[in-house]
Write a protein that holds these residues in place. Structure first.
Motif, mmCIF file in Angstrom:
data_model
loop_
_atom_site.group_PDB
_atom_site.id
_atom_site.type_symbol
_atom_site.label_atom_id
_atom_site.label_comp_id
_atom_site.label_asym_id
_atom_site.label_seq_id
_atom_site.Cartn_x
_atom_site.Cartn_y
_atom_site.Cartn_z
ATOM 1 N N ASP A 98 97.991 -17.988 24.294
ATOM 2 C CA ASP A 98 98.794 -17.723 23.096
ATOM 3 C C ASP A 98 98.622 -16.291 22.626
ATOM 4 O O ASP A 98 99.577 -15.653 22.182
ATOM 5 N N ALA A 99 97.384 -15.790 22.698
ATOM 6 C CA ALA A 99 97.140 -14.401 22.286
ATOM 7 C C ALA A 99 97.977 -13.443 23.124
ATOM 8 O O ALA A 99 98.598 -12.508 22.599
ATOM 9 N N ALA A 100 98.024 -13.695 24.431
ATOM 10 C CA ALA A 100 98.811 -12.839 25.325
ATOM 11 C C ALA A 100 100.304 -13.002 25.045
ATOM 12 O O ALA A 100 101.062 -12.022 25.038
ATOM 13 N N ALA A 101 100.749 -14.245 24.791
ATOM 14 C CA ALA A 101 102.174 -14.508 24.561
ATOM 15 C C ALA A 101 102.673 -13.820 23.300
ATOM 16 O O ALA A 101 103.812 -13.336 23.257
ATOM 17 N N PHE A 102 101.836 -13.765 22.279
ATOM 18 C CA PHE A 102 102.237 -13.132 21.024
ATOM 19 C C PHE A 102 102.025 -11.622 21.038
ATOM 20 O O PHE A 102 102.374 -10.940 20.081
ATOM 21 N N GLY A 103 101.413 -11.103 22.094
ATOM 22 C CA GLY A 103 101.153 -9.671 22.159
ATOM 23 C C GLY A 103 99.979 -9.238 21.311
ATOM 24 O O GLY A 103 99.867 -8.068 20.940
ATOM 25 N N ALA A 104 99.094 -10.188 20.990
ATOM 26 C CA ALA A 104 97.907 -9.856 20.200
ATOM 27 C C ALA A 104 96.999 -8.929 20.994
ATOM 28 O O ALA A 104 96.979 -8.942 22.226
ATOM 29 N N SER A 105 96.252 -8.104 20.289
ATOM 30 C CA SER A 105 95.353 -7.159 20.947
ATOM 31 C C SER A 105 94.174 -6.889 20.031
ATOM 32 O O SER A 105 94.069 -7.448 18.949
ATOM 33 N N GLY A 106 93.283 -6.020 20.488
ATOM 34 C CA GLY A 106 92.132 -5.665 19.663
ATOM 35 C C GLY A 106 91.149 -6.812 19.508
ATOM 36 O O GLY A 106 91.090 -7.716 20.337
ATOM 37 N N PRO A 107 90.377 -6.808 18.421
ATOM 38 C CA PRO A 107 89.361 -7.851 18.214
ATOM 39 C C PRO A 107 89.935 -9.266 18.210
ATOM 40 O O PRO A 107 89.287 -10.195 18.690
ATOM 41 N N VAL A 108 91.141 -9.450 17.685
ATOM 42 C CA VAL A 108 91.756 -10.790 17.651
ATOM 43 C C VAL A 108 91.939 -11.332 19.061
ATOM 44 O O VAL A 108 91.612 -12.488 19.355
ATOM 45 N N ALA A 109 92.452 -10.511 19.964
ATOM 46 C CA ALA A 109 92.690 -10.954 21.339
ATOM 47 C C ALA A 109 91.384 -11.087 22.117
ATOM 48 O O ALA A 109 91.201 -12.044 22.885
ATOM 49 N N ARG A 110 90.459 -10.143 21.914
ATOM 50 C CA ARG A 110 89.198 -10.196 22.668
ATOM 51 C C ARG A 110 88.344 -11.385 22.261
ATOM 52 O O ARG A 110 87.553 -11.888 23.056
ATOM 53 N N GLY B 258 93.768 -3.016 17.113
ATOM 54 C CA GLY B 258 94.414 -3.364 18.370
ATOM 55 C C GLY B 258 95.224 -2.209 18.926
ATOM 56 O O GLY B 258 95.038 -1.050 18.539
ATOM 57 N N ILE B 259 96.150 -2.521 19.817
ATOM 58 C CA ILE B 259 96.913 -1.486 20.506
ATOM 59 C C ILE B 259 98.043 -0.965 19.631
ATOM 60 O O ILE B 259 98.864 -1.734 19.141
ATOM 61 N N ASN B 260 98.066 0.348 19.424
ATOM 62 C CA ASN B 260 99.176 1.019 18.756
ATOM 63 C C ASN B 260 99.943 1.835 19.792
ATOM 64 O O ASN B 260 99.333 2.581 20.571
ATOM 65 N N TYR C 292 101.393 -6.068 13.387
ATOM 66 C CA TYR C 292 102.670 -6.772 13.496
ATOM 67 C C TYR C 292 102.591 -7.849 14.572
ATOM 68 O O TYR C 292 103.074 -8.974 14.380
ATOM 69 N N ALA C 293 101.986 -7.520 15.705
ATOM 70 C CA ALA C 293 101.863 -8.498 16.784
ATOM 71 C C ALA C 293 100.856 -9.588 16.430
ATOM 72 O O ALA C 293 101.093 -10.772 16.676
ATOM 73 N N ASN C 294 99.735 -9.190 15.833
ATOM 74 C CA ASN C 294 98.680 -10.168 15.541
ATOM 75 C C ASN C 294 99.129 -11.223 14.543
ATOM 76 O O ASN C 294 98.783 -12.402 14.662
ATOM 77 N N VAL C 295 99.900 -10.822 13.523
ATOM 78 C CA VAL C 295 100.254 -11.750 12.454
ATOM 79 C C VAL C 295 101.279 -12.784 12.917
ATOM 80 O O VAL C 295 101.412 -13.851 12.318
ATOM 81 N N GLN C 296 101.989 -12.507 14.014
ATOM 82 C CA GLN C 296 102.961 -13.468 14.525
ATOM 83 C C GLN C 296 102.305 -14.783 14.934
ATOM 84 O O GLN C 296 102.920 -15.849 14.852
#
Length: 389
Positions: free
Chosen positions: A231-243, A331-333, A355-359
């Motif tokens: 799900d993290a990858a699908a939403f484009g999450a990055s940074g500490p949230v994704a890791r 995360g990634i900018n 923006y990506a993380n909050v989705q």
């Protein structure tokens, strides 16, 4: 507030609240949290469908803080853009400036002096520590722990002192320039910055011991708001949230910019993907960034030379386009720059981490209880200005 029921298979709306008549038991309720509410970190609106205390559906509604930054960029020259760019994520101002400068430098083919490169890295890592300390203090506060915020701000002030000395600013540093940095750092600054890093590293265990294994904090965060790696990858999450969900991705190591390829960048990951894992990644990243900043300062002390490149009075990027991305604290900018050879960009598109993380909230919140909603929301580590731009 409006509600709906599907007990008979029909969709009905019901107004619930002050002055509403005919409330019915067993009716799902639509509740708006925000756009101005302490738990939403700013003007974010959450539209929730509740069945009692349980969230049935959630829709994050953004845009209340939209300032049209990308359109403003188009009528400002490249030096002026940096002033605006450091404001969308006000906790990561230096990193925001850096991304814009890197994009313009790449399009212009500029080679930045080596001393400026290492100073940029040192300041970017200190900015990362400042960002993380804010969330390490505010997140426990949101779920009832008052003390950690005082410890976090004690360490923030120590780092802020050296950041303010070098740039003159406490939040919006405006220290990056196209081609390097604004000016040379004050005499003896690297020694004072190294001392500040030592102080923070020595005192961080106070905050760590206070909250990481606190029984109440564990009860509120372990197993709550689990975000899978898929799900993290699908939403484009990055940074500490994704890791925290097991996505082992960090641009400083995987697609190095500046001189990160000359450092061994430790990437902090967890696999649980819950609120506690996200908090732990943030906490352990502080230790890693303090070490990286110190290594960068050591390199700065061994280098001499300028910290910027002499440019004409009017900076014009050649016609073309480029994309630069950085590992910002959240995360990634990404910065997509299109130029028509003028002093202003034809287009500068921001891809912000928040923006990506909050989705992902639309997936995380359904099924949780309202008190857990606050814990989940706080653990996604976003800045609303970074969402809305």
């Amino acid at each position: 507030m409006t509600g709906m029921t599907t007990d008979t298979g029909e969709l009905r709306e019901l107004t619930v609240g002050t002055g509403a008549g005919g409330e019915q038991l067993g009716t799902d309720m639509v509740l708006n949290i925000g756009p101005q509410h302490p738990s939403t970190h700013g003007v974010l609106r959450l539209k929730l469908v509740l069945d009692g205390e349980r969230v049935v559906a959630a829709e994050p509604i953004v845009g209340y803080m939209h300032r049209g930054a990308e359109k403003l960029f188009e009528v400002r020259d490249y030096r002026q853009i940096i002033v605006l760019a450091n404001r969308h994520d006000w906790l990561s101002a230096f990193s925001n400036e850096l991304g814009v400068a890197l994009a313009v430098e790449r399009l212009m083919g500029l080679e930045v002096p080596e001393r400026a490169t290492w100073l940029r890295m040192a300041l970017a890592e200190l900015n990362r520590v400042l960002n993380h300390l804010m969330f390490l203090g505010s997140y426990p506060l949101e779920i009832g722990a008052i003390t950690p915020v005082f410890y976090a701000f004690r360490e923030r002030e120590t780092i802020q002192t050296v950041m303010e000395e070098v740039s003159g600013g406490r939040i919006h540093y405006m220290f990056n320039r196209v081609g390097g940095l604004k000016e040379e750092v004050p005499a003896g600054w690297t020694g004072r910055a190294r001392a500040a890093i030592g102080e923070v590293r020595h005192r961080m265990p106070d905050l760590d011991r206070l909250i990481r294994r606190n029984e109440i904090f564990l009860a509120r965060t372990v197993g709550v708001g689990v975000l899978s790696a898929a799900d993290a990858a699908a939403f484009g999450a990055s940074g500490p949230v994704a890791r925290a969900s097991g996505l082992d991705l960090d641009l400083r190591r995987d697609d190095p910019y500046l001189a990160y390829d000359q450092l061994d960048v430790p990437v902090v990951t967890r696999t649980a993907g819950d609120c506690h894992a996200r908090f732990e990644v943030l906490l352990d990243q502080v230790y890693a960034s303090l070490d990286l900043a110190e290594q960068c300062l050591d390199r700065v002390d061994r280098l001499t030379g300028p910290v910027n490149t002499r440019l004409p009075k009017v900076v014009k990027a050649p016609e073309g386009h480029t994309y630069a991305w950085t590992e910002n604290p959240l995360g990634i900018n990404g910065y997509y720059l299109v130029s028509r050879g003028e002093k202003t960009p034809w287009r500068l598109k921001l891809r912000t981490a928040s923006y990506a993380n909050v989705q992902a909230l639309a997936t995380l919140l359904p099924g949780c209880l309202v008190p857990d909603l606050i814990a989940i929301l706080g653990s996604m580590f976003f800045v609303v200005g970074d969402i809305d731009k």
